[in-house]
Design a protein around this motif. Structure first.
Motif, mmCIF file in Angstrom:
data_model
loop_
_atom_site.group_PDB
_atom_site.id
_atom_site.type_symbol
_atom_site.label_atom_id
_atom_site.label_comp_id
_atom_site.label_asym_id
_atom_site.label_seq_id
_atom_site.Cartn_x
_atom_site.Cartn_y
_atom_site.Cartn_z
ATOM 1 N N ASP A 29 8.132 -5.468 -10.140
ATOM 2 C CA ASP A 29 6.885 -6.225 -10.342
ATOM 3 C C ASP A 29 6.033 -6.215 -9.072
ATOM 4 O O ASP A 29 4.817 -6.028 -9.139
ATOM 5 C CB ASP A 29 7.182 -7.667 -10.755
ATOM 6 C CG ASP A 29 7.723 -7.786 -12.167
ATOM 7 O OD1 ASP A 29 7.586 -6.818 -12.949
ATOM 8 O OD2 ASP A 29 8.303 -8.845 -12.481
ATOM 9 N N PHE A 30 6.683 -6.427 -7.917
ATOM 10 C CA PHE A 30 5.952 -6.377 -6.646
ATOM 11 C C PHE A 30 5.288 -5.015 -6.471
ATOM 12 O O PHE A 30 4.118 -4.927 -6.096
ATOM 13 C CB PHE A 30 6.897 -6.653 -5.469
ATOM 14 C CG PHE A 30 6.269 -6.360 -4.138
ATOM 15 C CD1 PHE A 30 5.438 -7.282 -3.527
ATOM 16 C CD2 PHE A 30 6.467 -5.133 -3.512
ATOM 17 C CE1 PHE A 30 4.830 -7.005 -2.313
ATOM 18 C CE2 PHE A 30 5.864 -4.850 -2.295
ATOM 19 C CZ PHE A 30 5.042 -5.776 -1.695
ATOM 20 N N ALA A 31 6.049 -3.942 -6.740
ATOM 21 C CA ALA A 31 5.505 -2.591 -6.579
ATOM 22 C C ALA A 31 4.320 -2.363 -7.517
ATOM 23 O O ALA A 31 3.292 -1.822 -7.102
ATOM 24 C CB ALA A 31 6.601 -1.550 -6.821
ATOM 25 N N ALA A 32 4.455 -2.771 -8.760
ATOM 26 C CA ALA A 32 3.367 -2.582 -9.729
ATOM 27 C C ALA A 32 2.115 -3.355 -9.322
ATOM 28 O O ALA A 32 0.997 -2.854 -9.463
ATOM 29 C CB ALA A 32 3.833 -3.006 -11.120
ATOM 30 N N GLU A 33 2.296 -4.548 -8.810
ATOM 31 C CA GLU A 33 1.158 -5.395 -8.448
ATOM 32 C C GLU A 33 0.515 -5.001 -7.119
ATOM 33 O O GLU A 33 -0.682 -5.182 -6.933
ATOM 34 C CB GLU A 33 1.599 -6.856 -8.363
ATOM 35 C CG GLU A 33 1.972 -7.443 -9.701
ATOM 36 C CD GLU A 33 2.595 -8.827 -9.591
ATOM 37 O OE1 GLU A 33 2.485 -9.457 -8.517
ATOM 38 O OE2 GLU A 33 3.197 -9.262 -10.578
ATOM 39 N N ASN A 34 1.309 -4.479 -6.180
ATOM 40 C CA ASN A 34 0.809 -4.267 -4.822
ATOM 41 C C ASN A 34 0.727 -2.815 -4.368
ATOM 42 O O ASN A 34 0.033 -2.527 -3.386
ATOM 43 C CB ASN A 34 1.692 -5.031 -3.824
ATOM 44 C CG ASN A 34 1.625 -6.507 -4.042
ATOM 45 O OD1 ASN A 34 0.668 -7.156 -3.666
ATOM 46 N ND2 ASN A 34 2.646 -7.064 -4.689
ATOM 47 N N LEU A 35 1.425 -1.910 -5.028
ATOM 48 C CA LEU A 35 1.483 -0.537 -4.531
ATOM 49 C C LEU A 35 0.801 0.471 -5.441
ATOM 50 O O LEU A 35 0.715 1.650 -5.095
ATOM 51 C CB LEU A 35 2.949 -0.132 -4.294
ATOM 52 C CG LEU A 35 3.702 -1.024 -3.303
ATOM 53 C CD1 LEU A 35 5.150 -0.575 -3.176
ATOM 54 C CD2 LEU A 35 3.013 -1.062 -1.955
ATOM 55 N N THR A 36 0.304 0.028 -6.576
ATOM 56 C CA THR A 36 -0.433 0.917 -7.467
ATOM 57 C C THR A 36 -1.759 1.290 -6.813
ATOM 58 O O THR A 36 -2.483 0.421 -6.332
ATOM 59 C CB THR A 36 -0.680 0.236 -8.825
ATOM 60 O OG1 THR A 36 0.581 -0.100 -9.399
ATOM 61 C CG2 THR A 36 -1.462 1.142 -9.763
ATOM 62 N N GLY A 37 -2.048 2.571 -6.753
ATOM 63 C CA GLY A 37 -3.318 3.024 -6.192
ATOM 64 C C GLY A 37 -3.337 3.196 -4.691
ATOM 65 O O GLY A 37 -4.395 3.452 -4.114
ATOM 66 N N VAL A 38 -2.183 3.063 -4.025
ATOM 67 C CA VAL A 38 -2.135 3.277 -2.576
ATOM 68 C C VAL A 38 -2.442 4.753 -2.302
ATOM 69 O O VAL A 38 -1.826 5.628 -2.894
ATOM 70 C CB VAL A 38 -0.748 2.888 -2.003
ATOM 71 C CG1 VAL A 38 -0.603 3.330 -0.567
ATOM 72 C CG2 VAL A 38 -0.527 1.396 -2.126
ATOM 73 N N PRO A 39 -3.381 5.059 -1.413
ATOM 74 C CA PRO A 39 -3.724 6.457 -1.125
ATOM 75 C C PRO A 39 -2.537 7.230 -0.529
ATOM 76 O O PRO A 39 -1.741 6.671 0.220
ATOM 77 C CB PRO A 39 -4.855 6.347 -0.095
ATOM 78 C CG PRO A 39 -5.386 4.966 -0.236
ATOM 79 C CD PRO A 39 -4.239 4.123 -0.684
ATOM 80 N N TYR A 40 -2.454 8.510 -0.869
ATOM 81 C CA TYR A 40 -1.373 9.371 -0.397
ATOM 82 C C TYR A 40 -1.551 9.755 1.073
ATOM 83 O O TYR A 40 -2.658 10.032 1.521
ATOM 84 C CB TYR A 40 -1.320 10.658 -1.230
ATOM 85 C CG TYR A 40 -0.236 11.591 -0.779
ATOM 86 C CD1 TYR A 40 1.068 11.408 -1.210
ATOM 87 C CD2 TYR A 40 -0.503 12.631 0.097
ATOM 88 C CE1 TYR A 40 2.081 12.252 -0.780
ATOM 89 C CE2 TYR A 40 0.499 13.485 0.529
ATOM 90 C CZ TYR A 40 1.786 13.285 0.083
ATOM 91 O OH TYR A 40 2.789 14.117 0.512
#
Length: 86
Positions: free
Chosen positions: A11-22
């Motif tokens: 849940d943390f990853a989905a909420e905070n890490l979605t869309g992080v630039p490569y």
């Protein structure tokens, strides 16, 4: 980690890490672990490491500046469940 804790990590990853630039060199320059995920760039292994690290699990097997897929593979905190294509 318990099933509930793994769900919280996801849940943390989905909420905070979605869309992080490569970025191939995540963690190499500057801080190894950014305090705010919105300020970071990452590659695939770093994203996994970052999510688990926020919950106290350091999956980086060699403790180096970069977290690689090999570091995750060698982590004593993970186990191989299934391998495809072999």
């Amino acid at each position: 980690a318990s099933e509930e804790e793994r769900a919280a990590i996801a849940d943390f990853a989905a909420e905070n890490l979605t869309g992080v630039p490569y970025s191939l060199i995540s963690g190499f320059f500057g801080k190894r672990e950014e305090e705010d995920a919105k300020e970071m760039t990452a590659q695939c292994a770093y994203l996994i490491w970052y999510a688990f690290m926020r919950f106290g699990y350091d999956l980086d097997s060699d403790g180096g500046r970069l977290v690689t897929v090999g570091d995750l593979q060698e982590s004593p905190l993970l186990e191989v469940v299934q391998v495809f294509g072999r």
